[in-house]
Scaffold this motif. Sequence first.
Motif, mmCIF file in Angstrom:
data_model
loop_
_atom_site.group_PDB
_atom_site.id
_atom_site.type_symbol
_atom_site.label_atom_id
_atom_site.label_comp_id
_atom_site.label_asym_id
_atom_site.label_seq_id
_atom_site.Cartn_x
_atom_site.Cartn_y
_atom_site.Cartn_z
ATOM 1 N N PHE A 482 -19.412 -27.313 67.917
ATOM 2 C CA PHE A 482 -20.817 -26.978 67.673
ATOM 3 C C PHE A 482 -21.599 -26.927 68.975
ATOM 4 O O PHE A 482 -22.500 -26.093 69.143
ATOM 5 N N GLU A 483 -21.281 -27.833 69.934
ATOM 6 C CA GLU A 483 -21.989 -27.843 71.216
ATOM 7 C C GLU A 483 -21.811 -26.528 71.967
ATOM 8 O O GLU A 483 -22.709 -26.120 72.721
ATOM 9 N N LEU A 484 -20.672 -25.865 71.764
ATOM 10 C CA LEU A 484 -20.426 -24.596 72.438
ATOM 11 C C LEU A 484 -21.219 -23.447 71.827
ATOM 12 O O LEU A 484 -21.284 -22.364 72.409
ATOM 13 N N CYS A 485 -21.806 -23.686 70.663
ATOM 14 C CA CYS A 485 -22.520 -22.612 69.960
ATOM 15 C C CYS A 485 -24.022 -22.620 70.220
ATOM 16 O O CYS A 485 -24.735 -21.714 69.754
ATOM 17 N N VAL A 486 -24.554 -23.638 70.884
ATOM 18 C CA VAL A 486 -26.006 -23.775 71.019
ATOM 19 C C VAL A 486 -26.415 -23.640 72.473
ATOM 20 O O VAL A 486 -25.593 -23.755 73.398
ATOM 21 N N ARG A 487 -27.699 -23.428 72.681
ATOM 22 C CA ARG A 487 -28.265 -23.292 74.017
ATOM 23 C C ARG A 487 -28.527 -24.675 74.625
ATOM 24 O O ARG A 487 -28.535 -25.698 73.934
ATOM 25 N N ALA A 488 -28.774 -24.674 75.921
ATOM 26 C CA ALA A 488 -29.064 -25.937 76.608
ATOM 27 C C ALA A 488 -30.369 -26.545 76.133
ATOM 28 O O ALA A 488 -30.557 -27.772 76.169
ATOM 29 N N THR A 489 -31.298 -25.701 75.689
ATOM 30 C CA THR A 489 -32.600 -26.203 75.230
ATOM 31 C C THR A 489 -32.564 -26.672 73.778
ATOM 32 O O THR A 489 -33.532 -27.274 73.305
ATOM 33 N N ASP A 490 -31.476 -26.375 73.064
ATOM 34 C CA ASP A 490 -31.357 -26.798 71.674
ATOM 35 C C ASP A 490 -30.912 -28.268 71.614
ATOM 36 O O ASP A 490 -30.343 -28.789 72.581
ATOM 37 N N THR A 491 -31.160 -28.907 70.496
ATOM 38 C CA THR A 491 -30.738 -30.296 70.305
ATOM 39 C C THR A 491 -29.842 -30.385 69.085
ATOM 40 O O THR A 491 -30.288 -30.168 67.953
ATOM 41 N N LEU A 492 -28.574 -30.724 69.342
ATOM 42 C CA LEU A 492 -27.610 -30.946 68.267
ATOM 43 C C LEU A 492 -27.453 -32.451 68.095
ATOM 44 O O LEU A 492 -27.202 -33.174 69.068
ATOM 45 N N ALA A 493 -27.608 -32.942 66.889
ATOM 46 C CA ALA A 493 -27.555 -34.381 66.630
ATOM 47 C C ALA A 493 -26.688 -34.653 65.412
ATOM 48 O O ALA A 493 -26.501 -33.797 64.544
ATOM 49 N N ARG A 494 -26.159 -35.883 65.374
ATOM 50 C CA ARG A 494 -25.439 -36.316 64.181
ATOM 51 C C ARG A 494 -26.396 -37.111 63.317
ATOM 52 O O ARG A 494 -26.960 -38.119 63.753
ATOM 53 N N HIS A 495 -26.566 -36.655 62.073
ATOM 54 C CA HIS A 495 -27.489 -37.310 61.155
ATOM 55 C C HIS A 495 -26.856 -38.529 60.513
ATOM 56 O O HIS A 495 -27.521 -39.505 60.182
ATOM 57 N N GLY A 496 -25.533 -38.495 60.364
ATOM 58 C CA GLY A 496 -24.812 -39.577 59.712
ATOM 59 C C GLY A 496 -23.712 -39.014 58.840
ATOM 60 O O GLY A 496 -23.849 -37.932 58.261
ATOM 61 N N GLY A 497 -22.603 -39.758 58.720
ATOM 62 C CA GLY A 497 -21.510 -39.269 57.904
ATOM 63 C C GLY A 497 -21.000 -37.943 58.427
ATOM 64 O O GLY A 497 -20.638 -37.809 59.607
ATOM 65 N N ASP A 498 -20.953 -36.945 57.539
ATOM 66 C CA ASP A 498 -20.485 -35.611 57.936
ATOM 67 C C ASP A 498 -21.637 -34.627 58.065
ATOM 68 O O ASP A 498 -21.460 -33.418 57.922
#
Length: 842
Positions: A482-498
């Motif tokens: 998923f990190e490879l799919c987003v821009r540097a300015t985007d924020t990818l986070a884990r909410h919990g579980g899956d």
Amino acid sequence: MQYDSSAFEPRSTADRLSSCPDQRSLQAIVANNANALLVLDLAGTVLFANEAALRLFGRQADQVQGSPFGFPLQPGLTVDAEIVRPDHSVVIVDLRVEPIEWDGAPAMLAVLHDITERKQAEQLLIETQQLLHSALDALPSAIAILNQYGQVLAANVRWLQLGPLLGVDAIDCTVGSSFLAACQLGVGPAVVVAAAIEQLLASELERYEAEFATVTQDRCWLAVRAVRFGAGERVRVVIVLEDVSARHQAEQIGLARRRVLELIARQYDLRTIAREMLQLISEQMTDLVYAAYVIRSAAVFASYSRQVLHDDLPLLDQWAHELLVLSPYRNQRISELEVDSPHWQTMQSLIQMHVINRSWIIALRTNRDPADGWLLLCRRTDAPLAPEDRQLIDQIEQLTTIALEQHTTLHKLAYQAHHDSLTGLPNRLLFEDRLQQAIELARRSNTLVAVLFIDLDRFKQVNDTLGHAIGDLLLIQVARRFELCVRATDTLARHGGDEFLLALPEIDSPQQVIMIARRLHEALEHPFFINGHEIFVSASIGASLYPIDGTDVITLQRAADMAMYRAKGTLRNSFQFFDAAITHSSLEQLQIETLLRRAIERHELLLHYQPKVDRAGKLAGFEALIRWQNAELGFVSPARFIPIAEETGLIVPIGAWVLHEIARQMHAWRQQGLPIVPVAANVSALQFAQTSFVQMVAETLAQADLPAGWLELELTESMLMGQIDNLRRQLTDLRRLGVTLAIDDFGTGYSSLAYLHRLPINVLKIDRSFVACLDQADAVVEQNLVNAIISLGHHLGMQIVAEGVETAGQHRILLDAGCDMFQGYYIGRPLPAEAVVAWLQK
């Protein structure tokens, strides 16, 4: 002068004194005198010794008389002499010789007085005084004794050192000088001490204590204690001075240390803490011109200057920074910067301008790299570091270690608080913070912000079949893709579980969001290879847009979550935008659920009581009906919140509250002396399914001291479907308690008549849907059904209650059909507890 009494030799009897009348009188006087008397001839031979003299010499008369006296005879002069007795004891006497005439011949009369005790007392006094002076000189404190005029009677050596520090001349502290007069003319603390001495001598004070900073030495403090003893002409004042500079310095360092520790505890940044430590050093080193502090690992540099020109300070800072970062004295703890070193020479002009005579570079030892922390001290005094200066450096080193540990711990905690421990992605807290920043930016730039809620499909199946360890490794690999799919300015986070969250700032159109979602789906198309397992996984994605679907962080997340559930419900591995119209009812239900969870503790629930009457119109009981009055929603109908309570399981604590409230209210009515009738309460299927339900009912009745017959429990027909043996066992336990059991809304369910006659049911309640149209012309079918229910119930030995009776016609038809009890608006509306009293009093 010493005289050995063994020099006396015995003489013959022929040599005795001749007697005559005058001579006999003189001899009698000499012989009987209390003083020791000797009569000597001019040659010094003892002619006669009286008894007192013999006792003094410790010899017999024949051992003394006729013997040479042994002392020079000096008429008219009193001298001290020592007499050695035969037992070797020594007697000290004062001796006076006077000329007399003895037996008609010139002679000498020696008068001896024993002064041994007085001489011994004088010697003891001298030795005591010497011992006192030695003891006083051995004491670390300065001590002086003043007479009634304030003159120094005695003083030790320390007094001559510390006394002048009060603000007087050294000569005024010596023995015999008037210390009081000098203090009255002195400066600083001397004037205060003078006033105290005057009050002590005047008997206005018994004791005086104070501490003063000295007037002649920096950072020097004296503790003054003065005590009066004696009275009148013999009044004395003892003054004790003690150097308490070390204690004062320790206290000042302690206060400054507490200031630094407080900054550390309050989680101030290292640069602020460093400045405070430099301030601490400057308070203790009054000659400090410039100081600098470096912590390399934290990229911290701080400096302190005293009277350094503003324009020169940047130059000194640059010089100190390069010097400490290069650390030419890396292998030494404390190193003096040599005057001829290149580092000194580069700043020679500034150093001379600001009168810097000596400089030190100190390595601050911490739990990290020994070369991590450094301190530069530039001082005006041309002297080596004193022991107290080294102690201060040790304190700075300890504080640096504590500050660094706190700094490291805070960084770790901050990372842990804002990142997921498994994937290393930002967690929900950091995600919401960055989302808020994105919203603020979008508000200013008039752009969109998208929030994506991503849920992996069938991830539970991976955990259940392959184990949680494989599931965790899968989540890590999914996060990396998923990190490879987003821009540097985007924020990818884990909410919990899956579940994952993705914030997309500065979006121009929804099409960009669709492209990102498609990219995320494509990232999951290829299988994951984990520990020999080939795993395929897909994701359901929901999205919301700022400001279309919400203007705050919580609303946008909730909208994306709802969109994700709609995507999961339609088709796996799909994507949906949020639709406000579809989710309105869901939001309302969520709001009711949230507020309902706090309703009991906020005392928002209450009971109303609807009366039931018998065929004669006499009050036969009440049914307790729950009501909810919320500050935000107002009055909430049971039809709205009871289904939600059933769905969420909140009906169990609510039902328990209803039973306790009924028991409490009935107990209160009994205390008021009111007649009591049974009260019915509805029981939900979830509540009835609790294994402790029967015990809870029994305890509730026991706590209120109520007979069980006054409580009626109403069950729905659907609750009677299932395991008949278990159901009958639980109902039988309730009947044994004496509780009345009723089937509510009878005729609307699917209960078996075979079950019905085997269960210990007391009451059947005809559902209001049958009663509502009884008095209409075409209600033949409904009337026949009601007649059948009443007949069935009576044949099974049960009482019949009709609920929802609203008209006189309905009441008349039910009465003619043989119905036993009636309930509805025609009989009476549900009443609050205080209005029930009137019914009970009837």
